[in-house]
Design a protein around this motif. Structure first.
Motif, PDB file in Angstrom:
ATOM      1  N   ASN A 264      -6.639  32.520  38.428  1.00  0.00           N
ATOM      2  CA  ASN A 264      -5.491  31.629  38.400  1.00  0.00           C
ATOM      3  C   ASN A 264      -5.774  30.441  39.316  1.00  0.00           C
ATOM      4  OD1 ASN A 264      -5.052  32.540  41.052  1.00  0.00           O
ATOM      5  ND2 ASN A 264      -3.589  34.110  40.377  1.00  0.00           N
ATOM      6  N   GLN A 310      -9.974  31.407  32.490  1.00  0.00           N
ATOM      7  CA  GLN A 310      -8.704  31.742  31.853  1.00  0.00           C
ATOM      8  C   GLN A 310      -8.273  33.140  32.292  1.00  0.00           C
ATOM      9  OE1 GLN A 310      -7.652  30.680  27.679  1.00  0.00           O
ATOM     10  NE2 GLN A 310      -7.827  32.866  27.308  1.00  0.00           N
ATOM     11  N   LYS A 312      -4.500  35.746  32.563  1.00  0.00           N
ATOM     12  CA  LYS A 312      -3.456  36.172  31.636  1.00  0.00           C
ATOM     13  C   LYS A 312      -2.480  35.050  31.312  1.00  0.00           C
ATOM     14  CE  LYS A 312       0.197  39.616  31.108  1.00  0.00           C
ATOM     15  NZ  LYS A 312       0.900  40.758  31.743  1.00  0.00           N
ATOM     16  N   ASP A 313      -2.078  34.264  32.316  1.00  0.00           N
ATOM     17  CA  ASP A 313      -1.029  33.261  32.116  1.00  0.00           C
ATOM     18  C   ASP A 313      -1.458  31.851  32.477  1.00  0.00           C
ATOM     19  OD1 ASP A 313       0.921  35.198  31.322  1.00  0.00           O
ATOM     20  OD2 ASP A 313       1.159  35.761  33.437  1.00  0.00           O
ATOM     21  N   SER A 314      -2.736  31.603  32.721  1.00  0.00           N
ATOM     22  CA  SER A 314      -3.133  30.256  33.146  1.00  0.00           C
ATOM     23  C   SER A 314      -4.545  29.943  32.702  1.00  0.00           C
ATOM     24  CB  SER A 314      -3.025  30.123  34.675  1.00  0.00           C
ATOM     25  OG  SER A 314      -4.007  30.917  35.302  1.00  0.00           O
ATOM     26  N   ARG A 339      -0.424  26.295  32.747  1.00  0.00           N
ATOM     27  CA  ARG A 339       0.292  27.555  32.785  1.00  0.00           C
ATOM     28  C   ARG A 339       0.947  27.822  31.441  1.00  0.00           C
ATOM     29  NH1 ARG A 339       5.072  28.755  37.081  1.00  0.00           N
ATOM     30  NH2 ARG A 339       6.258  27.411  35.673  1.00  0.00           N
ATOM     31  N   LYS A 340       0.951  29.089  31.040  1.00  0.00           N
ATOM     32  CA  LYS A 340       1.537  29.458  29.758  1.00  0.00           C
ATOM     33  C   LYS A 340       3.049  29.596  29.908  1.00  0.00           C
ATOM     34  CE  LYS A 340      -0.689  32.350  27.186  1.00  0.00           C
ATOM     35  NZ  LYS A 340      -1.289  33.592  26.628  1.00  0.00           N
ATOM     36  N   MET A 345       0.487  26.506  26.390  1.00  0.00           N
ATOM     37  CA  MET A 345      -0.159  26.058  27.616  1.00  0.00           C
ATOM     38  C   MET A 345       0.295  24.646  27.954  1.00  0.00           C
ATOM     39  SD  MET A 345      -2.139  28.157  29.229  1.00  0.00           S
ATOM     40  CE  MET A 345      -2.864  29.796  28.972  1.00  0.00           C
ATOM     41  N   ASP A 348       0.519  22.697  34.738  1.00  0.00           N
ATOM     42  CA  ASP A 348       1.294  23.353  35.788  1.00  0.00           C
ATOM     43  C   ASP A 348       1.673  22.313  36.841  1.00  0.00           C
ATOM     44  OD1 ASP A 348       2.428  24.975  37.644  1.00  0.00           O
ATOM     45  OD2 ASP A 348       0.818  26.456  37.679  1.00  0.00           O
ATOM     46  N   ASN A 388      -9.416  36.934  28.584  1.00  0.00           N
ATOM     47  CA  ASN A 388      -9.715  36.513  29.946  1.00  0.00           C
ATOM     48  C   ASN A 388     -11.211  36.256  30.074  1.00  0.00           C
ATOM     49  OD1 ASN A 388      -7.027  37.069  30.389  1.00  0.00           O
ATOM     50  ND2 ASN A 388      -7.418  39.018  31.417  1.00  0.00           N
TER      51      ASN A 388
END
Length: 772
Positions: A264, A310, A312-314, A339-340, A345, A348, A388
């Motif tokens: 992240n 990459q 899980k969420d970014s 960020r997802k 996406m 952020d 990932n």
């Protein structure tokens, strides 16, 4: 929000105007009216048409700490020229509520933020509008003062996992600037307090590269370590030719791709910082410790590196570049993060402003071989499987004269008979200097494939070089006549495994492989008698993990290059202990027994005590039955295949069952024979050992020397018993025919007046007397 910076540190009421205005106007999106609106108590002047273009995630804004007013939908009278827009208003407010979106609008130095309703809205429901004063336009990045800890900006990525990434204008960019480390954000803005800050010049990147100046694979191993720490199960290393912007010739691009857990924003910033808080060295499975491995390793290989990662969420892009910083006085490391949000996406904005992100992305596009669409396609590939991973691209590789320092095999399958031929090597093919080293045939020093085969004590990653799978090996379980010895050094328990390797025997190599946290630190370290003679210990390989010995409450005693240890008491005592154990092993098994078995090609051939193979799916190691070799198996092997023919759910077998433990204590000479009577036996005199001539009727051949095999059920505390066992085994094999003699040294105690009679003699002496 372009070209502005917000003062998030000011109080909510700071700078609020005191005049109150009634307001009636229109709310529009991209020039299309949404609804007429009105404000009862307006704290500022507003234009007649409030126009917006973007929806932003509400999580990016501190809405609860800002002052606000209410914006009401205005229902026109029946005679008005404006149509009824109540349904449009309902759709508009419902969208904000369900998607948790905020609408930013910039008006004359103020930023208005239309908040999403907290409850499902109706046709007449108002919305709250937060507002805050904007500061002056922020200075360009190159004019900002530096700090020793670089942060970077986010990168371009495809939306919704699409194969068609958004163009740069839609994705956004971040400025390539050096940001403050946590806790120092406001310090450099207060020069009047007398604070001074050091600056990091771009030449520091060259300084980092010198950590691995003597060996390029030391730098590459740092990147492999990071993949292992990220719990990657697959790692691909390759060199391909690409075209650089503004150049006509193709240039090599080194790619390191793993399917680990990714990073992240905070993690990639930590990786690109120049040092950080020491990691928990008590984690036996974690290698990274000093905080400089990625920087020193990548800069040793090339001048520029791009990181695409990459989680899980970014998604994030990092850019560590000598070319980008060539004309700068302050080192800048661009980073861009996305960020997802609801499966999409988006940049952020909680970690960078939009203009910072756009500037960082522009730096990557300008100084790298990639544009935003190519970067987006790479993220699509990372998304395959579990989604990932991390891709590292290194270019402007190190040179060796007019050529590149690295050589590589083409990935074209038509150029090779087997995919196992492909490798990446150091062009010079020079052997690293080691004390007492005489052999010049050490592929580990210049072949990446050979190095990665033994890099980890218990390898679990599937590694490929130029698309060809590396046959990783558990070195301690691949030896012949395996011998394991536990000991206590400086109050800490360690365990050494010794054995023979026919490959190393034929190359003239020997030595101890020292591992730390399961990672190879030193190879072919000569100890004991190996130091004084090239022939002593030939073919003997030792394997030991010194993690517990080389760490204490004050840290680790491994150098930050991870290629050697500190000169400390523990290391000196370890060298002495290793030398004693090796000497004992060599005297017992090699001084008194001829163990070399050569064939017509003049090479020694002896098989490992047991061979193992790793499943490409579950990555468990499976023990092969006798007579089956890994070379007979396909490159891709799974548990359901022969000869294992089981499932991946089966537990992994332990290797200790095959190890022969010889419980002895080291002395200058072998221990005397065990006396079966109450009369003590005098010690063995090695120099006066008689020679036993064994007559045989078989025709001698070059490979007919005595080659005793280790027997798991035999524990040898007595050298004479061991020799007697060998003699008896050889005598049983004799047959009628020609005559051959084999000489075996036998231990015999000198005669003494108190020597026992024949009935109490040892088995060796009985055989000798019977022969006479």
């Amino acid at each position: 929000m372009s070209g502005v910076n917000l003062d998030l540190n000011s109080l909510p009421d700071e700078g609020r105007p005191t005049d109150v205005y009634e307001y009636v106007g229109l709310l529009s999106k991209d020039g299309i009216m949404v609804s007429p609106v009105a404000v009862k108590n307006l704290p500022m002047r507003l234009p007649s048409n409030l126009n917006f273009s973007d929806f932003k995630p509400a999580a990016y804004y501190p809405l609860d700490n800002l002052p606000a007013f209410e914006l009401h939908p205005q229902n026109p009278s029946p005679n008005a020229s404006i149509p009824d827009r109540r349904q449009e208003w309902l759709k508009f407010t419902s969208y904000l509520h369900t998607r948790d979106k905020v609408i930013p609008i910039i008006v004359d130095g103020w930023e208005l933020l239309i908040k999403p309703p907290k409850v499902p809205p109706g046709e007449k429901s108002p919305v709250r509008v937060c507002y805050r004063r904007l500061q002056n336009v922020r200075a360009p990045a190159h004019q900002m003062p530096p700090t020793p800890s670089p942060r970077v900006a986010p990168a371009p990525q495809p939306v919704n996992g699409s194969a068609h990434p958004k163009p740069a204008a839609e994705i956004g960019r971040s400025s390539a600037e050096v940001l403050d480390p946590p806790g120092t954000e406001n310090l450099r803005d207060k020069p009047k307090e007398g604070r001074s800050f050091g600056q990091m010049h771009p030449s520091y990147l060259q300084t980092l590269a010198q950590l691995h100046a003597s060996w390029q694979f030391g730098g590459l191993a740092e990147l492999v370590d990071n993949a292992r720490d990220a719990q990657a199960t697959r790692l691909n290393i390759s060199i391909t030719m690409v075209k650089m912007k503004g150049k006509s010739d193709l240039m090599p691009l080194l790619r390191i791709e793993d399917n680990g857990r990714g990073m992240n924003h905070d993690e990639i910033v930590r990786m690109l910082q120049f040092g950080h808080k020491m990691a928990n060295h008590k984690d036996h499975d974690h290698i990274g410790y000093f905080g400089v491995g990625f920087k020193s390793g990548s800069m040793r290989l090339g001048r520029d590196v791009i990181i695409l990662t990459q989680s899980k969420d970014s998604r994030s892009i990092g850019f560590l570049s000598t070319s980008y910083n060539a004309d700068k006085e302050i080192l800048e490391v661009p980073i861009v993060t996305y960020r997802k949000v609801h499966g999409i996406m988006e940049m952020d904005l909680s970690v960078q402003t939009e203009e910072q992100g756009l500037a960082c992305l522009q730096a990557v596009k300008t100084f790298s071989p990639f544009n935003e669409f190519e970067i987006g396609s790479f993220f699509d590939k990372i998304g395959e499987g579990k989604g990932n991973g991390t891709y590292i691209f290194i270019y402007n590789l190190d040179r060796w004269g007019k050529e590149y320092a690295l050589q590589w095999d083409d990935e074209d399958p038509t150029k090779y008979h087997t995919r196992r031929d492909r490798d990446i090597t150091i062009r010079s093919k020079r052997v690293r200097a080691r004390p007492s080293q005489t052999s010049k045939e050490i592929p580990l020093d210049y072949s990446l494939r050979s190095y990665l085969e033994v890099l980890f004590l218990d390898p679990r990653m599937i590694i490929r070089i130029q698309g060809s799978k590396v046959k990783t090996t558990r070195l301690a379980q691949s030896l012949n006549k395996t011998y394991r010895r536990r000991g206590n050094v400086c109050g800490k328990l360690i365990e050494l495994t010794l054995g023979r390797s026919s490959v190393e025997y034929n190359r003239g190599n020997c030595g101890i492989f020292l591992y730390w946290h399961g990672r190879l630190i030193e190879a072919y370290k000569r100890v004991g008698g190996m130091v004084h003679s090239a022939d002593v210990g030939r073919g003997v390989i030792g394997v030991i993990d010194v993690t517990t010995l080389m760490e204490d409450d004050h840290g680790t005693k491994v150098l930050n290059t991870k290629q050697s240890f500190e000169d400390c008491e523990e290391y000196a005592m370890l060298e002495k202990w290793l030398g004693d154990i090796f000497n004992d092993y060599w005297y017992r098994y090699f001084d008194n027994l001829e163990v070399v078995s050569e064939t017509n090609d003049g090479q020694a051939h002896f098989e490992p005590d047991r061979e193992w193979v790793q499943c490409d799916k579950c990555r468990k190691w499976r023990k092969l039955p006798g007579g089956v070799h890994t070379s007979d198996l396909p490159e891709e092997w799974f548990c359901y295949m022969k000869p294992y023919s089981k499932t991946c759910s089966e537990p992994e077998e332990q290797a200790e069952d095959d190890i022969v433990t010889v419980g002895v204590k080291r002395t200058n000479v072998p221990k005397p024979p065990i006396n079966r009577t109450s009369v003590p036996s005098p010690p063995i005199n090695r120099t006066s050992l008689p020679t036993l001539v064994v007559e045989s009727t078989s025709v001698p051949t070059p490979s007919s020397q005595i080659t005793p095999k280790s027997e798991p059920d035999v524990e040898c505390d007595d050298l004479s018993i061991l020799i007697g066992t060998v003699f008896k085994r050889q005598a049983r094999k004799s047959a009628v025919g020609g005559t051959a003699t084999t000489q075996v040294p036998v231990a015999r105690a000198p005669e003494s007046p108190s020597s026992p009679k024949q009935g109490n003699m040892s088995p060796i002496r009985k055989r000798l007397r019977k022969r006479k």
